[in-house]
Design an enzyme around this catalytic site. Structure first.
Site, mmCIF file in Angstrom:
data_model
loop_
_atom_site.group_PDB
_atom_site.id
_atom_site.type_symbol
_atom_site.label_atom_id
_atom_site.label_comp_id
_atom_site.label_asym_id
_atom_site.label_seq_id
_atom_site.Cartn_x
_atom_site.Cartn_y
_atom_site.Cartn_z
ATOM 1 N N ALA A 156 -79.535 21.220 8.415
ATOM 2 C CA ALA A 156 -80.083 20.296 8.574
ATOM 3 C C ALA A 156 -81.651 20.653 7.688
ATOM 4 O O ALA A 156 -82.478 21.170 7.678
ATOM 5 C CB ALA A 156 -81.129 19.852 9.666
ATOM 6 N N THR B 31 -75.907 19.309 5.844
ATOM 7 C CA THR B 31 -76.464 17.733 5.241
ATOM 8 C C THR B 31 -78.121 17.928 4.282
ATOM 9 O O THR B 31 -77.982 18.760 4.465
ATOM 10 C CB THR B 31 -76.949 16.366 6.533
ATOM 11 O OG1 THR B 31 -78.528 17.415 6.758
ATOM 12 C CG2 THR B 31 -75.408 16.558 7.363
ATOM 13 N N VAL C 42 -81.622 25.449 9.843
ATOM 14 C CA VAL C 42 -82.497 25.016 9.280
ATOM 15 C C VAL C 42 -82.569 24.942 7.909
ATOM 16 O O VAL C 42 -82.571 26.276 6.583
ATOM 17 C CB VAL C 42 -84.404 25.381 10.036
ATOM 18 C CG1 VAL C 42 -85.314 24.494 8.617
ATOM 19 C CG2 VAL C 42 -84.591 24.976 10.773
ATOM 20 N N LYS C 43 -82.542 23.767 6.509
ATOM 21 C CA LYS C 43 -82.070 24.422 5.755
ATOM 22 C C LYS C 43 -83.457 24.222 4.403
ATOM 23 O O LYS C 43 -84.309 23.229 5.131
ATOM 24 C CB LYS C 43 -81.063 22.751 4.751
ATOM 25 C CG LYS C 43 -80.251 23.758 3.881
ATOM 26 C CD LYS C 43 -79.568 21.920 3.808
ATOM 27 C CE LYS C 43 -78.529 22.917 2.758
ATOM 28 N NZ LYS C 43 -77.826 21.530 2.248
ATOM 29 N N VAL C 44 -83.871 25.094 3.910
ATOM 30 C CA VAL C 44 -85.112 24.797 3.311
ATOM 31 C C VAL C 44 -84.761 25.284 1.817
ATOM 32 O O VAL C 44 -83.986 26.051 1.066
ATOM 33 C CB VAL C 44 -86.058 26.457 3.582
ATOM 34 C CG1 VAL C 44 -86.757 26.365 4.884
ATOM 35 C CG2 VAL C 44 -85.519 28.124 3.341
#
Ligand code: E4P
Length: 218
Positions: free
Chosen positions: A56, A27, A82-84
């Site tokens: 996310a 997402t 976790v998307k960074v």
């Protein structure tokens, strides 16, 4: 090659998961906005029925806030990834999360140099955006090939190439041929992958011929 679906629409994700076509979900803030639901609630729900990683993304751009957001997202479920963003602050957050055993997806990658930085911090996934490069007249697929070749040449790199910003079935095929480990596909494109006129024509003929036999299997 693994298939992730690139959407925050829970109904679409459920349909594809039930069909056995899904290895994970990605997402981003735009997809969350499009889905029109609470972010944390949506990710929590998706993580319950998807076995694989669910990306996310943090929303802030400064280190301190991104770090807090990343830590909060990481508590949602074991399969949250976790998307960074691929910025100095984003990679610093990513490195801290990786050091704490958290899976991360480094997003908004548009060059092999950026992909080398993501590998350096031990990112779980790097997301090169194929379609957005094509949109500005560059060959997005060349980037997938370059990153795959570089990562393969250095066995100590564990980062997986996650081909993103997919516009059609041919992107999926080319990404597979170019060495991507994962491709994240919009639901519409996943449905398009079934299509071939000879399949439709062939099935129509088989159905007609079977009816002509007058037989029944059951
Ligand atoms: C990947 O993780 C991104 O969410 C996505 O693939 C971006 O695609 P777009 O260029 O179609 O927005």
């Amino acid at each position: 090659m693994k298939f992730f679906v690139d959407t925050a629409n829970v109904d679409e994700i459920r349909e594809l998961a039930d069909a056995g076509l899904l290895d994970g979900v990605t997402t981003n803030p735009s997809l969350i906005n499009k889905a029109g639901r609470d972010f944390i609630e949506t990710i929590t729900e998706i993580c319950k029925f998807v076995d694989g990683p669910v990306s996310a993304e943090v929303a802030a751009t400064d280190y301190e806030t991104m770090m807090k957001e990343g830590e909060k997202l990481a508590t949602i479920a074991d399969n949250v990834c976790v998307k960074v963003p691929l910025t100095p602050a984003g990679l610093k957050v990513g490195k801290n999360l990786v050091d704490n055993g958290q899976a991360i997806n480094v997003t908004l990658c548009f060059s092999a140099a950026q992909a080398l930085l993501a590998a350096k911090i031990g990112a779980t996934y790097i997301s090169p955006f194929i379609g957005r490069l094509d949109d500005i007249g560059q060959e997005g697929m060349t980037l997938i090939r370059e990153i795959s070749d570089i990562y393969t040449a250095y066995p100590e790199i564990d980062t997986q190439v996650l081909a993103a910003s997919i516009r059609g079935p041919q992107h999926v095929v080319q990404a597979a041929l170019s060495g991507a480990d994962v491709v994240t596909v919009p639901p519409k494109v996943l449905h398009q992958m079934f299509n071939h006129p000879l399949t439709d024509k062939g099935l129509e003929q088989f159905v007609a011929d079977w009816q002509a036999t007058g037989q029944s299997i059951l």
